[in-house]
Structures are given as C-alpha cells and as structure tokens.
Design an enzyme around this catalytic site. Structure first.
Site, PDB file in Angstrom:
ATOM      1  CG  LEU A  65      -1.877  -1.120   1.460  1.00 45.83           C
ATOM      2  CD1 LEU A  65      -2.657  -0.936   2.752  1.00 45.83           C
ATOM      3  CD2 LEU A  65      -2.812  -1.263   0.291  1.00 45.83           C
ATOM      4  N   PRO A  66       1.586   1.523  -1.104  1.00 42.62           N
ATOM      5  CG  PRO A  66       2.763   1.373  -3.082  1.00 42.62           C
ATOM      6  CD  PRO A  66       1.637   0.782  -2.329  1.00 42.62           C
ATOM      7  CG  HIS A  67       0.656   5.273   2.441  1.00 42.70           C
ATOM      8  ND1 HIS A  67       1.140   3.996   2.630  1.00 42.70           N
ATOM      9  CD2 HIS A  67       1.002   5.972   3.552  1.00 42.70           C
ATOM     10  CE1 HIS A  67       1.731   3.921   3.809  1.00 42.70           C
ATOM     11  NE2 HIS A  67       1.672   5.107   4.380  1.00 42.70           N
ATOM     12  CB  ALA A  68       2.094  10.381  -0.679  1.00 44.12           C
ATOM     13  CE1 TYR A 112      -2.502   7.121   4.488  1.00 43.79           C
ATOM     14  CE2 TYR A 112      -2.488   7.471   6.856  1.00 43.79           C
ATOM     15  CZ  TYR A 112      -1.900   6.958   5.715  1.00 43.79           C
ATOM     16  OH  TYR A 112      -0.715   6.288   5.802  1.00 43.79           O
TER      17      TYR A 112
END
Length: 152
Positions: A65-68, A112
């Site tokens: 789950l790459p996230h920013a 988020y």
C-alpha cells in the site's frame, strides 16, 4: 469512506509489467496522471517515493500500500495494480502481486486511516485476494472489491 467509491476502472492496471518496486509503483500511480483531484502530479509522486523510502509499505500476503499524505491533492485518490508474476520489493525482500497506491490530502487524516485500515482488513482475506488475482476484467475486479467490502 467506501474504498470502492475511490477506485474507478481507469485507475486499475491489471497487467503490471514491472518487476521492481519503484517501476511497479510508478506503473500503478501513472493511472492517476491527469486526474482532476491531483493538483501537482510530480509533487504527489515525489512525496509517494519519499514515504516509500522511510518504511516499506508491504503488508505481507503479497500486498503493498504505497501512500502519501500531501497537499498536492484536492481529495483522496486510489489506484490499484496487479502483477501475476510478482514484483520484488527489495527494501523488505518480499514479492508483491497487489499494489494499491493511495494519495491523501494532509487534512484528511481520519479518512486516510479508514481507507488504509479497510484495505488491510479486506486484503487479509485469502479468498478476496485470490478472487482479485483471478478477475478477468477491470469491471469484475471492482465488483469483487465492492462485494468483499460490503461484507466488512
């Protein structure tokens, strides 16, 4: 917040070709390029990669789950990718087959956390993961995700 409401067929890449982490994340994130919710795609990408350097985003079960959290977005965005051959995430020495790229404005902390937590709960189910891996079209992938989400 419904996870499936964030995901559109145009945000899905069911045939990720890349075999390395950064290339695969880029391939999935690219599905969001041109999205009206992204104010600055380059800034979003840079912050996504910066977060990826800090700590691996692999959850296990061949999921990442790459996230920013970034001000480069108007609202939350989500893209998903699937690799039948697997992608090597060298920063944790694991293979990943499902990648969900999440972008969230900094102000949306609760949303988020709900999306990340919801995805983790959905994807810990082996039957759900297997169904998503077997989906023959973007539409069926999305429908399977909606169905699994309705059971949470």
């Amino acid at each position: 917040m419904q996870i499936s409401s964030l995901l559109e067929t145009s945000h899905l890449k069911l045939d990720v070709k890349a075999e390395k982490r950064v290339d695969a994340i880029e391939e999935v994130a690219h599905q969001l390029k041109g999205n009206e919710l992204i104010l600055d795609y380059k800034k979003f990408w840079d912050e996504l990669m910066e977060r990826e350097k800090i700590e691996p985003t692999v959850l296990g079960h061949e999921i990442a789950l790459p996230h920013a959290r970034t001000d480069a977005l108007k609202d939350m965005v989500l893209a998903a990718g699937r690799s039948t051959g697997g992608v090597h995430f060298e920063n944790c020495n694991q293979t990943v087959k499902l990648i969900f790229v999440i972008g969230t404005p900094k102000r949306m902390v609760t949303e988020y956390l709900a999306v990340v937590g919801g995805l983790a709960r959905l994807l810990k189910n082996e039957e759900t993961r297997n169904s998503l891996m077997a989906a023959e079209s973007k539409e069926s992938f999305l429908e399977l995700l909606r169905s699994a989400e309705s059971k949470l």
